[in-house]
Design a protein around this motif. Structure first.
Motif, PDB file in Angstrom:
ATOM      1  N   ALA A 588      53.623  47.843  33.442  1.00 25.78           N
ATOM      2  CA  ALA A 588      52.149  47.993  33.499  1.00 25.78           C
ATOM      3  C   ALA A 588      51.244  46.876  32.970  1.00 25.78           C
ATOM      4  CB  ALA A 588      51.736  49.521  32.997  1.00 25.78           C
ATOM      5  N   ALA A 589      51.775  46.499  31.802  1.00 23.89           N
ATOM      6  CA  ALA A 589      50.951  45.326  31.187  1.00 23.89           C
ATOM      7  C   ALA A 589      51.057  44.178  31.956  1.00 23.89           C
ATOM      8  CB  ALA A 589      51.730  45.095  29.861  1.00 23.89           C
ATOM      9  N   ALA A 590      52.122  43.920  32.478  1.00 20.43           N
ATOM     10  CA  ALA A 590      52.241  42.719  33.486  1.00 20.43           C
ATOM     11  C   ALA A 590      51.424  42.899  34.661  1.00 20.43           C
ATOM     12  CB  ALA A 590      53.793  42.315  33.732  1.00 20.43           C
ATOM     13  N   LEU A 591      51.384  44.010  35.071  1.00 20.47           N
ATOM     14  CA  LEU A 591      50.504  44.008  36.450  1.00 20.47           C
ATOM     15  C   LEU A 591      49.101  43.834  36.181  1.00 20.47           C
ATOM     16  CD1 LEU A 591      50.599  44.943  39.361  1.00 20.47           C
ATOM     17  CD2 LEU A 591      50.186  47.191  38.745  1.00 20.47           C
ATOM     18  N   GLU A 592      48.696  44.496  34.799  1.00 21.63           N
ATOM     19  CA  GLU A 592      47.250  44.171  34.499  1.00 21.63           C
ATOM     20  C   GLU A 592      46.993  42.866  34.379  1.00 21.63           C
ATOM     21  OE1 GLU A 592      44.381  45.411  30.729  1.00 21.63           O
ATOM     22  OE2 GLU A 592      46.301  46.589  31.066  1.00 21.63           O
ATOM     23  N   ARG A 593      47.836  42.049  33.749  1.00 21.89           N
ATOM     24  CA  ARG A 593      47.886  40.386  33.757  1.00 21.89           C
ATOM     25  C   ARG A 593      47.635  39.906  35.288  1.00 21.89           C
ATOM     26  NH1 ARG A 593      51.443  41.314  29.532  1.00 21.89           N
ATOM     27  NH2 ARG A 593      53.261  40.312  31.097  1.00 21.89           N
ATOM     28  N   PHE A 594      48.247  40.552  36.240  1.00 25.18           N
ATOM     29  CA  PHE A 594      48.098  39.876  37.645  1.00 25.18           C
ATOM     30  C   PHE A 594      46.810  40.249  38.004  1.00 25.18           C
ATOM     31  CE2 PHE A 594      48.551  41.350  42.009  1.00 25.18           C
ATOM     32  CZ  PHE A 594      48.445  40.486  42.622  1.00 25.18           C
ATOM     33  N   GLN A 595      46.111  41.724  38.002  1.00 25.79           N
ATOM     34  CA  GLN A 595      45.013  41.853  38.651  1.00 25.79           C
ATOM     35  C   GLN A 595      43.913  41.354  37.854  1.00 25.79           C
ATOM     36  OE1 GLN A 595      45.693  46.177  37.659  1.00 25.79           O
ATOM     37  NE2 GLN A 595      46.364  46.659  39.794  1.00 25.79           N
ATOM     38  N   ALA A 596      44.080  40.871  36.569  1.00 25.90           N
ATOM     39  CA  ALA A 596      43.068  40.056  35.972  1.00 25.90           C
ATOM     40  C   ALA A 596      42.837  38.641  36.472  1.00 25.90           C
ATOM     41  CB  ALA A 596      43.208  39.997  34.367  1.00 25.90           C
ATOM     42  N   ARG A 597      44.063  37.996  36.892  1.00 25.94           N
ATOM     43  CA  ARG A 597      44.039  36.687  37.571  1.00 25.94           C
ATOM     44  C   ARG A 597      43.800  36.825  38.758  1.00 25.94           C
ATOM     45  NH1 ARG A 597      47.265  36.883  33.445  1.00 25.94           N
ATOM     46  NH2 ARG A 597      48.054  34.966  32.187  1.00 25.94           N
ATOM     47  N   PHE A 598      43.868  38.144  39.374  1.00 27.31           N
ATOM     48  CA  PHE A 598      43.526  38.160  41.063  1.00 27.31           C
ATOM     49  C   PHE A 598      42.029  37.977  41.009  1.00 27.31           C
ATOM     50  CE2 PHE A 598      42.571  40.775  44.878  1.00 27.31           C
ATOM     51  CZ  PHE A 598      43.548  40.217  45.836  1.00 27.31           C
ATOM     52  N   ARG A 599      41.054  39.084  40.244  1.00 30.33           N
ATOM     53  CA  ARG A 599      40.189  39.149  40.110  1.00 30.33           C
ATOM     54  C   ARG A 599      39.353  37.706  39.833  1.00 30.33           C
ATOM     55  NH1 ARG A 599      41.078  43.955  37.502  1.00 30.33           N
ATOM     56  NH2 ARG A 599      40.983  43.055  35.465  1.00 30.33           N
ATOM     57  N   GLU A 600      40.148  36.853  38.919  1.00 28.04           N
ATOM     58  CA  GLU A 600      39.256  35.756  38.424  1.00 28.04           C
ATOM     59  C   GLU A 600      39.501  34.609  39.538  1.00 28.04           C
ATOM     60  OE1 GLU A 600      40.565  31.918  35.521  1.00 28.04           O
ATOM     61  OE2 GLU A 600      41.470  33.884  35.418  1.00 28.04           O
ATOM     62  N   ARG A 601      40.629  34.611  40.329  1.00 34.53           N
ATOM     63  CA  ARG A 601      40.868  33.419  41.303  1.00 34.53           C
ATOM     64  C   ARG A 601      40.884  33.685  42.723  1.00 34.53           C
ATOM     65  NH1 ARG A 601      46.660  31.875  38.003  1.00 34.53           N
ATOM     66  NH2 ARG A 601      46.034  31.281  36.255  1.00 34.53           N
ATOM     67  N   ILE A 602      40.973  34.950  43.014  1.00 35.08           N
ATOM     68  CA  ILE A 602      40.884  35.223  44.479  1.00 35.08           C
ATOM     69  C   ILE A 602      39.727  36.088  45.082  1.00 35.08           C
ATOM     70  CG2 ILE A 602      42.268  36.543  46.333  1.00 35.08           C
ATOM     71  CD1 ILE A 602      43.761  34.291  44.766  1.00 35.08           C
ATOM     72  N   THR A 603      39.154  36.882  44.186  1.00 34.44           N
ATOM     73  CA  THR A 603      37.840  37.672  44.504  1.00 34.44           C
ATOM     74  C   THR A 603      36.896  37.071  43.716  1.00 34.44           C
ATOM     75  OG1 THR A 603      38.349  39.375  43.060  1.00 34.44           O
ATOM     76  CG2 THR A 603      39.088  39.792  45.186  1.00 34.44           C
ATOM     77  N   PHE A 604      37.053  35.998  42.774  1.00 35.18           N
ATOM     78  CA  PHE A 604      35.940  35.543  42.052  1.00 35.18           C
ATOM     79  C   PHE A 604      35.091  36.329  41.327  1.00 35.18           C
ATOM     80  CE2 PHE A 604      37.383  32.883  45.548  1.00 35.18           C
ATOM     81  CZ  PHE A 604      37.763  31.718  44.926  1.00 35.18           C
TER      82      PHE A 604
END
Length: 661
Positions: A588-604
């Protein structure tokens, strides 16, 4: 019935019902003497003196009558038999064919010189033993006379010939007169005209050895002048090629047993072939190196002759059960020692692992040279860079993963194309810029970047069909397009063109997995590590994918822990591996890091819509097999990834949502 006699190069008598084997060697010798020139009488006294020189005249004539009777019996009824004319003997010319007679007729006609040379298949009655010293003396003198007549005719024709005709005549002349210096000179000139320096130098060595063996003299000044032309400095760069040149010099054999010298030579030649697959530099052909290299000459002189900046030297020492291999790379222009390799290998395994050693040294050396050239290119003003240096510097910037530096790299690749519109690597670089944006960052410019990656990759392959990097990039583009067959074709082509490229093998570790071959992906990752033992850490990220796809989640995590973050989805892979191991809190911690990067880099910065991240993750991992994609997506869901209630297919991925959708 016709009797055919082959006397040049040996002895053979053939009639219509098969080969004739005279009962005694004297009978065979008599047949050879009479058949040398059918229809020409030979005195009995001459025959007796040649075949029975130790006997008195009467005894010799008696022996001749007995041999003649034996020969007539061997020939049998229906065959042409020796005919007596007074005190002479002859074979009827209309029933006997002799290669010597045919040779002399052809030699008398200048237009049939090639036919005469072909008929002279060897020395007269070579290897034939008549049991008579007098016969042997005659045979040797007659053989020399025939040989000298042919040599004189060929030499005279060669003096007037040129081009392909001169080459043919010179080759024929050397078969009968190995020390004919004018023939050697003609062949050396022919090799020089073709740019075949290695062949030219080998011909010079044959000439030198033949003159020393036959006459005990060195080559003439004219031949030495040709040698100087062979060793003259070569152009450093081919037309349109601004890469520096590397020459692999013959390895030195330091073994106790000279019989092992072939190993050092073979290793150097194999290493030259392996290095020539890399595009980072121009590799001087082994034949040219052999022609220009002179043992003991200063490195600067050898490098000048070859037009090479880098020289690779080495040695093999075999003692007992061990072989020590050394290889050293020198930048002759800068006077710097760049790299060295020392290996102790078991002698009994050397034949089996030679290819592996060649590949490892070639891969490591190519990487070291690339790093050296990149360092130099970075130190020079961009306006002073040549096309190849623009490529090297741009690739370095692109590998940083920084978007601003990617724009600098794009400008360098475009400058390289301005300098050389046919430079395939510049097109490959532009494809990489678009590919990285398309697959990693530029979701708001998807169509534009996808088209750019594809178009530039196609242009790169069209410009240089033998460039493995161009095929690898085009294969990756086809992979993302889910055109798996064409992806497989170009990726396999890339590997075939240079199986020793560690970076390429690392890319294949990933693409094999996407194409449903995780075992091959694991092997490619292992090979990449062997080819480049001091590789960058990003190799670990690609090696983690095959481990994951094979269900080795602990191995995948161990590799991922050593890798830098090279892609937005890397933490999603880590989350899936942890979830499959039952470590749900860590997942879950790793997934949270993925989702944070997704918001930053993919959905801006925009909050993802339900299932958007899952659809994106499936899209950027183009698996051919449903079960491989399911392994990733099921692990991510266990870690808590929301999929919006929809399942994804490896062939028809859900379209991702762009900003504003």
């Amino acid at each position: 019935m016709t009797l055919r006699l082959r006397l040049l190069g040996g002895f053979e008598a053939v009639r219509e019902r098969g080969r004739l084997r005279p009962t005694t060697r004297k009978a065979a010798a008599l047949l050879a003497l009479l058949g040398l020139r059918p229809g020409i009488p030979v005195p009995r006294a001459r025959l007796a003196a040649l075949l029975w020189p130790e006997s008195g005249e009467a005894a010799a004539r008696t022996s001749l009558r007995q041999a003649l009777a034996m020969l007539r019996k061997d020939l049998g009824e229906g065959s042409p038999l020796p005919v007596a004319e007074g005190d002479d003997l002859l074979l009827p010319a209309d029933q006997v064919e002799s290669d010597v007679a045919a040779f002399e007729r052809a030699l008398a006609d200048p237009s049939r010189l090639a036919e005469a040379a072909a008929l002279h298949a060897g020395e007269l009655l070579a290897g034939f033993d008549a049991g008579s010293d007098a016969f042997e003396d005659w045979r040797r003198d007659e053989a020399a006379r025939l040989r000298d007549r042919l040599a004189a005719a060929l030499g005279a024709a060669l003096a007037q010939a040129g081009g392909a005709s001169a080459t043919t005549l010179a080759t024929a002349l050397l078969t009968v007169e190995p020390a004919a210096e004018d023939a050697h000179q003609a062949l050396i000139r022919a090799h020089l005209a073709e740019g075949a320096l290695g062949a030219a130098m080998r011909q010079y060595a044959k000439c030198r050895d033949a003159l020393q063996r036959e006459f005990g003299v060195p080559p003439s000044p004219a031949t030495e002048e040709l040698r100087a032309r062979i060793r003259a400095p070569q152009a450093q760069e081919g037309e349109g090629d601004d890469r520096p040149a590397l020459a692999v010099l013959p390895f030195t054999d330091l073994s106790d047993d000279p019989a092992h010298g072939w190993l050092a030579q073979a290793f150097a030649e194999d290493l030259t072939a392996a290095l020539s697959r890399f595009r980072v530099l121009h590799v001087v052909a082994a034949a040219s190196v052999a022609a220009a290299h002179e043992p003991g000459a200063p490195m600067t002189e050898t490098a000048t002759r070859l037009g090479a900046r880098y020289l690779l030297t080495g040695s093999l020492r075999r003692a007992g059960t061990q072989v020590r291999l050394t290889a050293d790379l020198t930048d002759v222009r800068e006077g710097r020692h760049l790299w060295a390799q020392r290996l102790d290998l078991p002698a009994d395994r050397l034949p089996a692992i030679e290819d592996e050693m060649v590949a490892a040294i070639a891969g490591t050396l190519a990487k070291r040279l690339e790093q050296n050239l990149v360092r130099e290119a970075r130190q020079r003003p961009a306006a002073d860079l040549r096309a190849w240096e623009c490529w090297l510097r741009g690739l370095f910037l692109l590998r940083t993963g920084d978007e601003a530096r990617a724009r600098e790299a794009e400008a360098l690749f475009r400058r390289a194309l301005d300098l050389d519109p046919g430079f395939a690597r510049a097109e490959a670089g532009l494809s990489l810029v678009n590919f990285n944006d398309w697959s990693c960052m530029a979701w708001d410019r998807w169509t534009e970047r996808e088209h750019g990656a594809f178009t530039h990759a196609q242009r790169a392959v069209a410009l240089d069909e033998s460039d493995p990097l161009a095929h690898m990039i085009l294969g990756r583009v086809f992979l993302y397009r889910r055109d798996f067959d064409r992806a497989d074709h170009h990726l396999a082509r890339a590997e075939a063109l240079n199986p020793h490229d560690a970076d390429l093998q690392t890319q294949l570790a990933l693409t094999h997995c996407m194409l449903g071959r995780p075992e091959q992906g694991r092997d490619a990752a292992a090979l990449a590590a062997r080819l480049n033992p001091f590789h960058d850490d990003w190799y670990f990220a690609y090696a983690a994918i095959p481990a994951f796809c094979l269900g080795d989640y602990r191995g995948a995590l161990a590799l991922a822990d050593r890798a830098p973050e090279i892609a937005t989805d890397m933490e999603a892979w880590r989350a899936a591996a942890l979830a499959h191991l039952g470590r749900l809190d860590d997942a879950a911690a790793a997934l949270e890091r993925f989702q944070a990067r997704f918001r930053e880099r993919i959905t801006f910065g925009r909050a993802p819509k339900p299932g958007e991240a899952a659809r994106w993750l499936a899209h950027v991992n183009p698996f051919r097999r449903a079960e491989d994609l399911a392994r990733l997506m099921d692990g991510a869901r266990k870690a808590g990834l929301e999929d919006g209630g929809k399942r994804t297919s490896p062939r028809t991925p859900q379209p991702f949502l762009r900003p504003g959708d």
